[in-house]
Design a protein around this motif. Structure first.
Motif, PDB file in Angstrom:
ATOM      1  N   ARG A 100       0.826  -1.209   0.000  1.00  0.00           N
ATOM      2  CA  ARG A 100       0.000   0.000   0.000  1.00  0.00           C
ATOM      3  C   ARG A 100       0.862   1.262   0.000  1.00  0.00           C
ATOM      4  N   ARG A 101       1.885   1.287   0.822  1.00  0.00           N
ATOM      5  CA  ARG A 101       2.739   2.487   0.911  1.00  0.00           C
ATOM      6  C   ARG A 101       3.582   2.649  -0.347  1.00  0.00           C
ATOM      7  N   ASN A 102       4.033   1.542  -0.929  1.00  0.00           N
ATOM      8  CA  ASN A 102       4.776   1.632  -2.194  1.00  0.00           C
ATOM      9  C   ASN A 102       3.914   2.274  -3.278  1.00  0.00           C
ATOM     10  N   ILE A 103       2.675   1.809  -3.382  1.00  0.00           N
ATOM     11  CA  ILE A 103       1.788   2.322  -4.428  1.00  0.00           C
ATOM     12  C   ILE A 103       1.488   3.802  -4.205  1.00  0.00           C
ATOM     13  N   GLY A 104       1.308   4.194  -2.948  1.00  0.00           N
ATOM     14  CA  GLY A 104       0.941   5.578  -2.664  1.00  0.00           C
ATOM     15  C   GLY A 104       2.092   6.553  -2.606  1.00  0.00           C
ATOM     16  N   PHE A 105       3.332   6.079  -2.812  1.00  0.00           N
ATOM     17  CA  PHE A 105       4.494   6.942  -2.616  1.00  0.00           C
ATOM     18  C   PHE A 105       4.445   8.198  -3.492  1.00  0.00           C
ATOM     19  N   GLY A 106       4.079   8.038  -4.760  1.00  0.00           N
ATOM     20  CA  GLY A 106       4.037   9.187  -5.655  1.00  0.00           C
ATOM     21  C   GLY A 106       2.993  10.209  -5.236  1.00  0.00           C
ATOM     22  N   LEU A 107       1.871   9.735  -4.751  1.00  0.00           N
ATOM     23  CA  LEU A 107       0.810  10.639  -4.302  1.00  0.00           C
ATOM     24  C   LEU A 107       1.226  11.388  -3.036  1.00  0.00           C
ATOM     25  N   VAL A 108       1.945  10.697  -2.142  1.00  0.00           N
ATOM     26  CA  VAL A 108       2.462  11.367  -0.940  1.00  0.00           C
ATOM     27  C   VAL A 108       3.453  12.455  -1.341  1.00  0.00           C
ATOM     28  N   SER A 109       4.319  12.139  -2.330  1.00  0.00           N
ATOM     29  CA  SER A 109       5.298  13.125  -2.795  1.00  0.00           C
ATOM     30  C   SER A 109       4.608  14.340  -3.398  1.00  0.00           C
ATOM     31  N   ARG A 114      -4.939  13.053   2.397  1.00  0.00           N
ATOM     32  CA  ARG A 114      -4.854  11.672   2.874  1.00  0.00           C
ATOM     33  C   ARG A 114      -6.008  10.814   2.374  1.00  0.00           C
ATOM     34  N   ASP A 115      -7.232  11.366   2.356  1.00  0.00           N
ATOM     35  CA  ASP A 115      -8.369  10.567   1.926  1.00  0.00           C
ATOM     36  C   ASP A 115      -8.302  10.284   0.422  1.00  0.00           C
ATOM     37  N   GLU A 116      -7.769  11.226  -0.360  1.00  0.00           N
ATOM     38  CA  GLU A 116      -7.600  10.990  -1.796  1.00  0.00           C
ATOM     39  C   GLU A 116      -6.564   9.905  -2.034  1.00  0.00           C
ATOM     40  N   ILE A 117      -5.464   9.943  -1.284  1.00  0.00           N
ATOM     41  CA  ILE A 117      -4.428   8.915  -1.420  1.00  0.00           C
ATOM     42  C   ILE A 117      -5.009   7.543  -1.134  1.00  0.00           C
ATOM     43  N   ALA A 118      -5.751   7.423  -0.049  1.00  0.00           N
ATOM     44  CA  ALA A 118      -6.336   6.133   0.331  1.00  0.00           C
ATOM     45  C   ALA A 118      -7.270   5.628  -0.764  1.00  0.00           C
ATOM     46  N   ARG A 119      -8.118   6.527  -1.272  1.00  0.00           N
ATOM     47  CA  ARG A 119      -9.068   6.112  -2.310  1.00  0.00           C
ATOM     48  C   ARG A 119      -8.353   5.651  -3.569  1.00  0.00           C
ATOM     49  N   ARG A 120      -7.374   6.426  -4.021  1.00  0.00           N
ATOM     50  CA  ARG A 120      -6.710   6.086  -5.282  1.00  0.00           C
ATOM     51  C   ARG A 120      -5.837   4.845  -5.145  1.00  0.00           C
ATOM     52  N   VAL A 121      -5.233   4.650  -3.989  1.00  0.00           N
ATOM     53  CA  VAL A 121      -4.460   3.424  -3.766  1.00  0.00           C
ATOM     54  C   VAL A 121      -5.385   2.215  -3.766  1.00  0.00           C
ATOM     55  N   ASP A 122      -6.545   2.331  -3.135  1.00  0.00           N
ATOM     56  CA  ASP A 122      -7.515   1.226  -3.152  1.00  0.00           C
ATOM     57  C   ASP A 122      -7.945   0.902  -4.589  1.00  0.00           C
ATOM     58  N   GLU A 123      -8.167   1.931  -5.386  1.00  0.00           N
ATOM     59  CA  GLU A 123      -8.556   1.714  -6.781  1.00  0.00           C
ATOM     60  C   GLU A 123      -7.442   1.024  -7.558  1.00  0.00           C
ATOM     61  N   ALA A 124      -6.193   1.441  -7.315  1.00  0.00           N
ATOM     62  CA  ALA A 124      -5.060   0.821  -8.004  1.00  0.00           C
ATOM     63  C   ALA A 124      -4.883  -0.627  -7.579  1.00  0.00           C
ATOM     64  N   ALA A 132      -5.745  -8.306  -1.461  1.00  0.00           N
ATOM     65  CA  ALA A 132      -5.435  -9.212  -0.348  1.00  0.00           C
ATOM     66  C   ALA A 132      -3.983  -9.115   0.106  1.00  0.00           C
ATOM     67  N   HIS A 133      -3.155  -8.407  -0.665  1.00  0.00           N
ATOM     68  CA  HIS A 133      -1.718  -8.332  -0.345  1.00  0.00           C
ATOM     69  C   HIS A 133      -1.293  -6.919   0.047  1.00  0.00           C
ATOM     70  N   ALA A 134      -2.253  -6.046   0.322  1.00  0.00           N
ATOM     71  CA  ALA A 134      -1.960  -4.629   0.522  1.00  0.00           C
ATOM     72  C   ALA A 134      -0.997  -4.367   1.666  1.00  0.00           C
ATOM     73  N   ASP A 135      -1.025  -5.185   2.703  1.00  0.00           N
ATOM     74  CA  ASP A 135      -0.202  -4.924   3.889  1.00  0.00           C
ATOM     75  C   ASP A 135       1.051  -5.791   3.956  1.00  0.00           C
ATOM     76  N   LYS A 136       1.353  -6.483   2.875  1.00  0.00           N
ATOM     77  CA  LYS A 136       2.580  -7.276   2.817  1.00  0.00           C
ATOM     78  C   LYS A 136       3.755  -6.420   2.359  1.00  0.00           C
ATOM     79  N   LEU A 137       4.969  -6.898   2.646  1.00  0.00           N
ATOM     80  CA  LEU A 137       6.182  -6.275   2.128  1.00  0.00           C
ATOM     81  C   LEU A 137       6.523  -6.894   0.777  1.00  0.00           C
ATOM     82  N   PRO A 138       7.242  -6.183  -0.090  1.00  0.00           N
ATOM     83  CA  PRO A 138       7.580  -6.734  -1.408  1.00  0.00           C
ATOM     84  C   PRO A 138       8.262  -8.101  -1.351  1.00  0.00           C
ATOM     85  N   GLY A 139       9.101  -8.323  -0.332  1.00  0.00           N
ATOM     86  CA  GLY A 139       9.800  -9.591  -0.221  1.00  0.00           C
ATOM     87  C   GLY A 139       8.893 -10.775   0.023  1.00  0.00           C
ATOM     88  N   GLN A 140       7.653 -10.513   0.402  1.00  0.00           N
ATOM     89  CA  GLN A 140       6.689 -11.594   0.644  1.00  0.00           C
ATOM     90  C   GLN A 140       5.859 -11.922  -0.595  1.00  0.00           C
TER      91      GLN A 140
END
Length: 353
Positions: A100-109, A114-124, A132-140
């Motif tokens: 989730r944080r990886n996907i939202g990095f550009g929007l944070v930059s 915050r609510d727009e970031i959450a919505r757009r990350v969910d859509e992506a 189902a993998h939103a809270d995993k780390l890339p290595g997983q």
């Protein structure tokens, strides 16, 4: 509100050039990309395709030419001001951040709310099917899942253009096929334009609306997959598009076609350009077929099973190497007779470079 891409009419590359000292990695490349198009930059290693992508992204400055997005010249802008999405070969994910944080990095930059970031990350996440993998780390994640994260990160900022640099080259064959379909689906869903770098002609043929073939930093041909598959404009393009039989020959005009000499035998051919004399014949292996009375005699060196039929490698008496198709397995040392329909023998003027 679903993810989309910023509207534009066309992206224009006008004679772009990139030099590294005395070497020209790109030379006078021109191309117009319409909104919604999927363009593949195709060619062997060192042909300039990744350089072109990096110039588009702003990671490399031009040494000549210009890039326009509609009426706005963008080649002098910083990468972040161009607003393009980029997907790299090695994923380039932050290993300590969740999906989730990886996907939202550009929007944070971009300092989005915050609510727009959450919505757009969910859509992506939904678009790349990774909820189902939103809270995993890339290595997983698997390689294919990591590449989906990289794609989601590129598209979540709703770019007018997505740039992909050989994104599937680190995946196994099964995953590459699956991700091809995913990339095309995402492209069509967003309605964005995509420029995709690859050295794999099958990828280019299956994904692109148009293919740009590069060689030594120059454009050799631009066309639809059907055009490049059936009618390569040059012998080197034919070779890259899977015409493994590239044979120097002598051609003589014959009505609307030509007659060529291959391994001491005469074959009808189709001229791609005016030919009379020294020429190059290009034949796909699947179009050179073993028959009972084919004009070309050659000795089989090997055959391999390809599902419905076999592909073989043979050598004629004059040393000409020939790749062909056969319905039965042939043994090494057997003599085979080969033939090809005239419309499948493409003939180009001159010799091999």
């Amino acid at each position: 509100m679903a993810l989309a891409s910023h509207a534009f009419r066309s992206l224009r590359l006008e004679g772009i050039t990139r030099e590294f000292g005395p070497m020209k990695a790109l030379s006078d490349v021109s191309l117009t990309v319409q909104r919604g198009e999927f363009i593949a930059l195709l060619g062997p290693s060192g042909c300039g395709k990744s350089t072109a992508l990096n110039c588009l992204a702003g990671l490399l400055p031009l040494t000549g030419g210009a890039i326009w997005l509609d009426e706005r010249r963008i080649d002098e802008l910083d990468p972040e001001d161009r607003g393009f999405g980029m997907v790299f070969q090695n994923y380039a994910l932050f290993p300590h951040m969740t999906v989730r944080r990886n996907i939202g990095f550009g929007l944070v930059s971009q300092r989005r709310p915050r609510d727009e970031i959450a919505r757009r990350v969910d859509e992506a996440l939904a678009l790349v099917r990774l909820q189902a993998h939103a809270d995993k780390l890339p290595g997983q994640l698997s390689g294919g899942q990591q590449q989906r994260v990289a794609i989601a990160r590129a598209i979540v900022v709703e770019p007018p253009l997505v740039l992909m640099d050989e994104p599937l080259s680190n995946l196994d064959a099964k995953l590459r096929l699956e991700m091809r379909a995913e990339i095309r689906r995402i492209h069509q869903t967003l309605g964005c334009s995509t420029i995709y770098v690859t050295h794999d002609q099958d990828e280019a043929l299956s994904l692109a609306d148009r293919i740009v073939v590069l060689r030594d930093g120059r454009v050799r041909q631009i066309g639809t997959p059907e055009e490049l598959y059936a009618r390569p404009a040059h012998a080197d393009v034919a070779e890259f598009m899977g015409y493994r039989n590239i044979i120097e020959t002598i051609a003589a005009p014959s009505n609307d076609n030509v007659t060529v000499t291959i391994a001491g035998a005469f074959l009808g051919g189709t001229p791609i350009e005016p030919v009379n004399g020294r020429a190059v014949a290009a034949i796909r292996p699947e179009d050179l077929v073993a028959t009972l009375d084919g004009p070309i005699a050659a000795v089989v060196e090997a055959t391999e099973y390809r599902g419905r039929d076999f592909y073989g490698f043979a050598r004629a008496a004059d040393g000409t190497e020939l790749f062909f198709r056969t319905e039965t397995r042939l043994k090494a040392g057997e003599t085979v007779r080969l033939a090809a329909a005239p419309e499948r023998v493409l003939v180009y003027a001159g010799g091999l470079a």
